[in-house]
Design an enzyme around this catalytic site. Structure first.
Site, PDB file in Angstrom:
ATOM      1  N   GLY A   1      37.455  48.055  41.399  1.00 58.15           N
ATOM      2  CA  GLY A   1      38.232  48.599  42.594  1.00 58.15           C
ATOM      3  C   GLY A   1      39.594  48.933  42.671  1.00 58.15           C
ATOM      4  O   GLY A   1      40.373  48.748  41.802  1.00 58.15           O
ATOM      5  N   HIS A   2      39.885  49.613  43.608  1.00 62.34           N
ATOM      6  CA  HIS A   2      41.485  49.961  43.875  1.00 62.34           C
ATOM      7  C   HIS A   2      41.684  49.566  45.232  1.00 62.34           C
ATOM      8  O   HIS A   2      41.247  49.661  46.105  1.00 62.34           O
ATOM      9  CB  HIS A   2      41.688  51.508  43.721  1.00 62.34           C
TER      10      HIS A   2
ATOM     11  N   GLY B   1      41.813  46.798  32.355  1.00 61.76           N
ATOM     12  CA  GLY B   1      41.765  47.150  33.643  1.00 61.76           C
ATOM     13  C   GLY B   1      42.810  46.236  34.795  1.00 61.76           C
ATOM     14  O   GLY B   1      43.579  45.705  34.081  1.00 61.76           O
ATOM     15  N   ASP B   2      42.839  46.732  36.172  1.00 61.42           N
ATOM     16  CA  ASP B   2      43.721  45.732  36.755  1.00 61.42           C
ATOM     17  C   ASP B   2      45.084  45.947  36.666  1.00 61.42           C
ATOM     18  O   ASP B   2      45.957  45.434  36.814  1.00 61.42           O
ATOM     19  CB  ASP B   2      43.388  44.433  36.769  1.00 61.42           C
TER      20      ASP B   2
ATOM     21  N   GLN C   1      38.420  50.652  35.532  1.00 57.60           N
ATOM     22  CA  GLN C   1      38.485  49.266  34.513  1.00 57.60           C
ATOM     23  C   GLN C   1      39.772  49.811  33.449  1.00 57.60           C
ATOM     24  O   GLN C   1      40.596  50.410  33.887  1.00 57.60           O
ATOM     25  CB  GLN C   1      37.112  49.307  33.619  1.00 57.60           C
TER      26      GLN C   1
ATOM     27  N   ARG D   1      38.451  37.051  41.727  1.00 57.02           N
ATOM     28  CA  ARG D   1      38.617  35.949  40.454  1.00 57.02           C
ATOM     29  C   ARG D   1      40.145  36.015  40.109  1.00 57.02           C
ATOM     30  O   ARG D   1      40.745  37.215  39.793  1.00 57.02           O
ATOM     31  CB  ARG D   1      37.548  36.409  39.154  1.00 57.02           C
TER      32      ARG D   1
ATOM     33  N   THR E   1      40.260  42.970  42.613  1.00 51.66           N
ATOM     34  CA  THR E   1      40.034  43.405  44.064  1.00 51.66           C
ATOM     35  C   THR E   1      38.465  43.200  44.435  1.00 51.66           C
ATOM     36  O   THR E   1      38.440  43.043  45.645  1.00 51.66           O
ATOM     37  CB  THR E   1      40.368  44.901  44.062  1.00 51.66           C
TER      38      THR E   1
ATOM     39  N   LYS F   1      46.194  50.960  39.071  1.00 49.69           N
ATOM     40  CA  LYS F   1      45.752  52.272  39.414  1.00 49.69           C
ATOM     41  C   LYS F   1      45.698  52.614  40.444  1.00 49.69           C
ATOM     42  O   LYS F   1      46.087  53.702  41.111  1.00 49.69           O
ATOM     43  CB  LYS F   1      44.411  52.475  38.614  1.00 49.69           C
TER      44      LYS F   1
ATOM     45  N   THR G   1      57.751  49.874  40.833  1.00 49.72           N
ATOM     46  CA  THR G   1      58.726  48.858  41.088  1.00 49.72           C
ATOM     47  C   THR G   1      58.207  47.766  42.016  1.00 49.72           C
ATOM     48  O   THR G   1      58.796  46.975  42.488  1.00 49.72           O
ATOM     49  CB  THR G   1      59.972  49.178  41.054  1.00 49.72           C
TER      50      THR G   1
ATOM     51  N   ARG H   1      43.006  36.314  37.627  1.00 50.58           N
ATOM     52  CA  ARG H   1      43.121  37.371  36.278  1.00 50.58           C
ATOM     53  C   ARG H   1      44.058  36.227  35.110  1.00 50.58           C
ATOM     54  O   ARG H   1      44.839  35.571  35.522  1.00 50.58           O
ATOM     55  CB  ARG H   1      43.912  38.441  36.238  1.00 50.58           C
TER      56      ARG H   1
END
Length: 430
Positions: free
Chosen positions: A40-41, A12-13, A224, A303, A299, A16, A414, A305
């Protein structure tokens, strides 16, 4: 033209949000098909930041139909709060542009309470749950005692179902030293939000069938990542739903033939939030640099990553289990300025080398990465919009990743800006 499924190919993260937003402009319908408000996005459009948790990304664009499928577990209070938040930013949300599957499962206050109680009671083996009740809600769904959106329309049926549900949960709470749930108060809470939720309810499977028949382009939006899949991920350090592309069909009510092109969102390095194995994790200055430059904070949870080198073994496994046709490679610019890059090309497990992540927990914890080193680049790739704008060594890195994961790059991101995207192959073109 074809439909497109977007899934994460790591934990995830992967970025997306931007890619889904970029694709949603080309879609007619955007569908969320699994998970809950634990994922979340983040979208940035014309300088405005939108943080979405349950709402599909298409909701911030006019003229799109957004759908929350039956595979999603829905906290009705969190959903209404999110709708109000987006309306406050000028986003129009109504039953005309948002449909919610009438057979979707609800997350209740008791689910959130149980989630937190269990996590706190886990001695030294915390899963890293977001404490939003996702897992307990899915448990009730599978056990056939869940409260669903459609149940909000009939008080008698709702009271009967809540009574049946509490026969199970009150016993659990007693075992944890907690008081039983007030069933009458819970029914009143649900009936209070029913008038706000029910206007959005619909037979989503039928809505999507009509969309397919009329040739409308559908974007299926996953949450995810593949390695958090409840079956194919790093179990038990996973989410409570299937995160692979196959869930797009089951979680929205369409046949598998309607899924179309599968796009795997893939970060140019690797990150993970919460507990669980992470073979390529870096706890040194490079790991901290990746986190700082990549702004690696969740998001939803906020926390930090965990960060590490690109794991080609893991991504290749995700490509096989999700049937990924091409990847969208994100955050390449975060690697700018590193003299040497490493890519995991295999795992050492005892005296052997393996080319996949074992299913058992001890094996996952014991694997050690086998690295291939590559030359980095000093030039900036941030904002590049064509291959000609990229340093030769960056292109070499990308091409090597394609070989290792056995899938081509369809899109290259990018920067967080939506237009800083290099299109290699249009997923909607198949």
């Amino acid at each position: 033209m074809t439909n497109v499924v977007v899934v994460g190919s790591q934990w995830g993260d992967e970025g997306k949000g931007k890619i889904v937003d970029w694709l949603s402009e080309r879609a007619d319908v955007v569908v969320r098909f699994q998970g809950g408000h634990n994922a979340g996005h983040t979208l940035v459009i014309d300088g405005v930041t939108y943080k979405l948790r349950l709402l599909p990304s298409g909701v911030v664009r006019g003229g799109k139909l957004s759908v929350i499928g039956n595979g999603v577990v829905i906290d009705p209070w969190a959903l209404l709060e999110e709708i109000a938040e987006q309306r406050g930013k000028g986003v129009e949300i109504s039953p005309d542009n948002l449909k919610i599957a009438e057979n979707a499962t609800l997350i209740l206050p008791l689910h959130r309470e149980l989630d937190a109680l269990r996590e706190d009671a886990s001695a030294g083996q915390k899963i890293g749950t977001t404490r939003r009740g996702i897992g307990p809600a899915y448990e009730d769904k599978v056990a056939r005692r869940a409260i669903r959106i459609c149940d909000l329309s009939d008080r008698d049926a709702l009271e009967m179902k809540v009574g049946r549900l509490l026969a199970h949960h009150d016993a659990l709470l007693k075992g944890l030293g907690q008081a039983p749930v007030d069933g009458a108060a819970l029914v009143d809470q649900l009936l209070a939000v029913a008038p706000e939720i029910l206007p959005f309810a619909a037979p989503v499977w039928r809505v999507l069938d009509e969309a397919c028949r009329s040739g409308r382009r559908i974007l299926f939006e996953g949450a995810q990542g593949a390695m958090l899949d409840v079956d194919h991920g790093t179990y038990p350090f996973v989410t409570s739903s299937n995160t692979l592309a196959g869930q797009a069909a089951v979680g929205s009510g369409v046949g598998p033939g309607q899924v179309g092109f599968v796009l795997g969102i893939t970060k140019a390095y690797t990150t993970r939030v919460g507990s669980g194995p992470f073979p390529t994790e870096l706890s040194d200055d490079i790991g901290r640099r990746l986190g700082e430059r990549g702004r690696e904070f969740g998001t939803v949870t906020g926390r930090a990553r965990r960060c590490g080198w690109f794991d080609a073994v893991m991504v290749r496994q995700a490509i096989k289990t999700s049937g990924i046709n091409g990847i969208a490679l994100t955050k390449l610019d975060v690697l700018d300025g590193l003299e040497t890059l490493k890519v995991c090309v295999g795992y050492r497990l005892g005296e052997t080398i393996t080319d996949y992540l074992p299913a058992n927990m001890p094996g996952q914890a014991a694997v050690e990465p086998v690295y291939e080193e590559m030359e980095g680049w000093q030039e900036s790739t941030q904002g590049a919009r064509s291959w000609a704008d990229l340093p030769a060594t960056a292109v070499k890195y990308i091409r090597r990743l394609e070989e290792l994961i056995e899938a081509p790059v369809s899109l290259l991101s990018t920067s967080p800006e939506r237009d800083d995207t290099i299109l290699v192959r249009d997923p909607f073109a198949g």
